[in-house]
Write a protein that holds these residues in place. Structure first.
Motif, PDB file in Angstrom:
ATOM      1  N   PHE A  11       0.836  -1.204   0.000  1.00 30.11           N
ATOM      2  CA  PHE A  11       0.000   0.000   0.000  1.00 30.11           C
ATOM      3  C   PHE A  11       0.869   1.253   0.000  1.00 30.11           C
ATOM      4  CE2 PHE A  11      -3.059   2.910   2.237  1.00 30.11           C
ATOM      5  CZ  PHE A  11      -3.995   2.950   1.215  1.00 30.11           C
ATOM      6  N   TYR A  12       1.926   1.236   0.820  1.00 26.79           N
ATOM      7  CA  TYR A  12       2.795   2.414   0.920  1.00 26.79           C
ATOM      8  C   TYR A  12       3.716   2.523  -0.296  1.00 26.79           C
ATOM      9  CZ  TYR A  12       1.165   1.520   5.633  1.00 26.79           C
ATOM     10  OH  TYR A  12       0.373   1.255   6.708  1.00 26.79           O
ATOM     11  N   THR A  18       3.008   1.553  -3.299  1.00 34.00           N
ATOM     12  CA  THR A  18       2.178   2.057  -4.396  1.00 34.00           C
ATOM     13  C   THR A  18       2.017   3.569  -4.303  1.00 34.00           C
ATOM     14  OG1 THR A  18       0.955  -0.034  -4.410  1.00 34.00           O
ATOM     15  CG2 THR A  18      -0.056   1.823  -5.537  1.00 34.00           C
ATOM     16  N   ALA A  19       1.860   4.072  -3.066  1.00 38.10           N
ATOM     17  CA  ALA A  19       1.740   5.528  -2.886  1.00 38.10           C
ATOM     18  C   ALA A  19       3.039   6.236  -3.271  1.00 38.10           C
ATOM     19  CB  ALA A  19       1.382   5.838  -1.432  1.00 38.10           C
ATOM     20  N   ALA A  44       3.882  12.510   1.386  1.00 37.39           N
ATOM     21  CA  ALA A  44       2.941  11.805   0.498  1.00 37.39           C
ATOM     22  C   ALA A  44       2.362  10.560   1.165  1.00 37.39           C
ATOM     23  CB  ALA A  44       3.649  11.425  -0.797  1.00 37.39           C
ATOM     24  N   LEU A  45       3.048  10.041   2.196  1.00 33.94           N
ATOM     25  CA  LEU A  45       2.594   8.823   2.868  1.00 33.94           C
ATOM     26  C   LEU A  45       1.697   9.093   4.074  1.00 33.94           C
ATOM     27  CD1 LEU A  45       5.837   6.628   2.833  1.00 33.94           C
ATOM     28  CD2 LEU A  45       3.809   6.373   1.412  1.00 33.94           C
ATOM     29  N   GLY A  74       3.525   6.451  -6.983  1.00 28.62           N
ATOM     30  CA  GLY A  74       2.524   7.345  -7.556  1.00 28.62           C
ATOM     31  C   GLY A  74       2.899   8.814  -7.457  1.00 28.62           C
ATOM     32  N   ILE A  75       3.977   9.125  -6.752  1.00 24.74           N
ATOM     33  CA  ILE A  75       4.435  10.512  -6.646  1.00 24.74           C
ATOM     34  C   ILE A  75       4.976  10.976  -8.002  1.00 24.74           C
ATOM     35  CG2 ILE A  75       6.051  12.077  -5.484  1.00 24.74           C
ATOM     36  CD1 ILE A  75       6.031  10.132  -3.114  1.00 24.74           C
ATOM     37  N   THR A 115      -1.353  10.368   4.381  1.00 26.61           N
ATOM     38  CA  THR A 115      -2.742   9.904   4.222  1.00 26.61           C
ATOM     39  C   THR A 115      -2.853   8.381   4.258  1.00 26.61           C
ATOM     40  OG1 THR A 115      -3.345  11.885   2.964  1.00 26.61           O
ATOM     41  CG2 THR A 115      -4.764   9.946   2.716  1.00 26.61           C
ATOM     42  N   PRO A 116      -2.049   7.635   3.464  1.00 31.26           N
ATOM     43  CA  PRO A 116      -2.151   6.166   3.565  1.00 31.26           C
ATOM     44  C   PRO A 116      -1.758   5.632   4.930  1.00 31.26           C
ATOM     45  CG  PRO A 116      -0.350   6.804   2.099  1.00 31.26           C
ATOM     46  CD  PRO A 116      -1.150   8.030   2.363  1.00 31.26           C
TER      47      PRO A 116
END
Length: 307
Positions: A186-187, A189-190, A220-221, A193-194, A223-224
């Motif tokens: 999950f992290y 992928t985040a 960027a991480l 995605g940057i 929120t997840p």
């Protein structure tokens, strides 16, 4: 007017179903799973307030079983074990999943990164029966690989699996071995995605990798991280029934006996269905309040939550 609106809504729904019927068909097994195994059992939670009888109508018992739970001398120890093991697995391990995703992203060789990903994901697909067999064999006091390494350095063998001071750490480490790769997806992928332009701009400005991680990746991480943390708290009292059942033995049961194993022992083995349902209901209610409470705190502090 109201009736006309309802007819229009119904007509739109029919058109949407006709248009996307294939998608709904694909979704049907998932919906059936959640209805049968998640929603339908909620109706059975009323058993916590009734005396169960197999061949006659249930009689109302009120809070009888909840009172029994609170007064039980063993229940406080079981709750303590559950909270301790859950804290180790959900709180202490949590930052390592994020760290692993960042380290995975920092691997420059694409082929090696894919190899690390595959190796780290594989344990997730093993059952706890298999994982427990591997760990118990490795930690065996007679011919386990860990004790053989200790003996090479003239250190005495340790019976890890019957040591009350070590069994919880074994549960945590085995959970890390099984989940660190999968839970980091999950992290990771985040991170990928940057926008690449942010990294390019940072490198032009002379930022090193530490600065990039600190000022680009970690923000960027947020929120997840908060989303997964809040969702995990909903399962905080699920300390891992399969894992504990396979790793426990009579020597360490007093420090690893959790709510799920208590429910299994009381409800399934001893057929005290009402009592075990009451324990399950307490677990569910506490989980809901943990999610809601953490969500509200997160919204107030960071401005972001699950919804």
């Amino acid at each position: 007017m109201k009736l006309l609106k309802q007819k229009l809504i119904t007509l739109q729904m029919k058109k949407q179903l006709k248009k996307d019927w294939m998608l709904y068909l694909i979704l049907a097994p998932t919906l059936a799973y959640f209805i049968i195994f998640r929603l339908w059992p909620i109706l059975g939670m009323r058993l916590a307030f009734y005396n169960y009888k197999a061949r006659s109508p249930w009689t109302f018992a009120g809070l009888k079983y909840f009172t029994m739970i609170v007064k039980s001398p063993a229940f406080s120890d079981i709750v303590k074990n559950t909270l301790m093991i859950s804290f180790m697995k959900f709180i202490i391990l949590f930052p390592f999943f994020v760290l692993f995703a960042i380290l995975l992203n920092e691997l420059r060789v694409s082929g090696f990164r894919k190899y690390v990903q595959v190796i780290s994901y594989m344990p997730h697909f093993l059952s706890w029966v298999v994982i427990a067999g591997i760990w118990i064999a490795a930690l065996s006091v007679t011919n386990g690989s860990v004790n053989q390494i200790l003996n090479i350095f003239n250190l005495p063998s340790i019976d890890f699996m019957t040591d009350k001071t070590k069994i919880r750490w074994i549960l945590m480490l085995s959970e890390a071995w099984r989940s660190i790769g999968w839970d980091s997806i999950f992290y990771y992928t985040a991170i990928i995605g940057i926008s690449p332009s942010l990294f390019e701009a940072a490198e032009i400005d002379g930022a090193n990798r530490i600065n990039i991680i600190k000022h680009i990746i970690l923000p960027a991480l947020i929120t997840p991280i908060m989303t997964m943390f809040i969702l995990n708290l909903g399962f905080f009292l699920n300390a891992g029934f399969d894992q504990v059942l396979n790793f426990s033995n009579d020597a360490v049961l007093s420090v690893v006996d959790i709510l799920d194993t208590y429910i299994y022992r009381v409800g399934i083995q001893n057929a005290q269905y009402s009592l075990s349902t009451a324990v399950s209901l307490i677990k569910g209610v506490v989980g809901v309040f943990l999610v809601l409470g953490t969500h509200l705190i997160s919204k107030k502090v960071t401005g972001k939550g699950v919804w």
